[in-house]
Design an enzyme around this catalytic site. Sequence first.
Site: not given
Ligand code: GKR
Ligand code: MG
Length: 424
Positions: A108, A193, A221, A223, A269, A320, A322, A403
Amino acid sequence: MTRDLTITDVTLTPILVADPPLLNTAGIHQPYTPRLIVEVFTADGTTGLGETYGDTKYLELARPLAEQLVGRQISDLNGLFGAADEVAVDASRVTGQVDVGGLRGVQTADKLRLSVVSAFEVACLDALGKALGLPVHALLGGKVRDAVEYSAYLFYKRSGENDTWGAALDPAGIVEQARTFTERYGFTSFKLKGGVFPPDEEVAAVKALAAAFPGHPLRLDPNGAWSVETSLKVAEELRDVLEYLEDPATGVPAMAEVAAKSGVPLATNMCVTTFDEIKDAFTQGAVQVVLSDHHYWGGLRNTQQLAAICRAFGVGVSMHSNTHLGISLAAMTQVAATVPNLHHACDSHYPWQSEDVLTERLTFDGGKVAVSDAPGLGVALDREKLAFLHQRWLDDDGTYKDRDDAAAMRLTDPQWTTPAVPRW
Ligand code: GKR
Ligand code: MG
């Protein structure tokens, strides 16, 4: 002697930082990722540092905001946020949809603004702390712990040009990566991840971690890549070994259903990323832990406010991450030190970053970063390193200035598009 803490200049230095080929549900990290370094200068020669996302949409907002800061006091943080509200956001930059590429929830205009103003807030707090001879945590009310615990952030990955880690594409590779994290940094909790391989393979990797590190806190996670049905199956398989499951499904209703039917704690997150999203998610019981991020929640004071709201609702709080550098790790550590109800190890990508702009890298000891009591954030800028990484940004033809994990994936898999959710 009264010091003149009027802001006389603000500099913005976009940089490209080396990043290893980490896989996520959207694709793979590019070899270089953009970050923005913010410096504020005051009339009496005090400086302050901040760091945030460096993609074009953030730079476009940072430039007019930087101009508005000149002439203000570094202590005028409420004024800073007022000024940020006035900065127009290009509507084409705002999708209102889940930011699948960035994997940090719905995008947003407010969130874009907060992601920029947070770096200015951190820089002002750093400068104010230096001027007063106080650490940032003291400006935030004082630390309640001397060290902040972080978790090992495990990724499926390929081997690549900016990388000494090697590939990790199966349970054995993930366990080996976890051992390296433990040996190098002393981490005792682990986050994987997910959303990369079919859920059964990721369940096997978490079970392998549980066998290799019995009793250690584990998280997975994907996502938001799974359906409710898949999330429930994974929760059932891993209920005995998980500390929490992070964003298994996308959106509050799906998360609420998984939480209610599985009883496994869910962290996010993605579905609680702004104050406006809290009421709905908390009243539906969709999340049991909110992973704050001072970048997009709007700084260190907002992070404290979020933690207070979580405490009132009996919801846990952690952090969280990044891709980020040491300025942000220092800021995360300073604010985390002031949050009484921080009961889970925070995430950090920092071990994946071989480059930094600081004179000295921050270190993890026993998985923890010591809370600096030096004035400000307790870090110093290395101008040569900053210039080198900025030159890389200047030399880039546009390939890495924004990115794009899906574009990086297409180099090896030309048909790749960011998968629709649920993917499984
Ligand atoms: O760095 O690829 C990454 C992570 O997937 C990141 O973009 C995420 O925002 O680390 C993050 C998460 O916990 O979702
Ligand atoms: Mg996450």
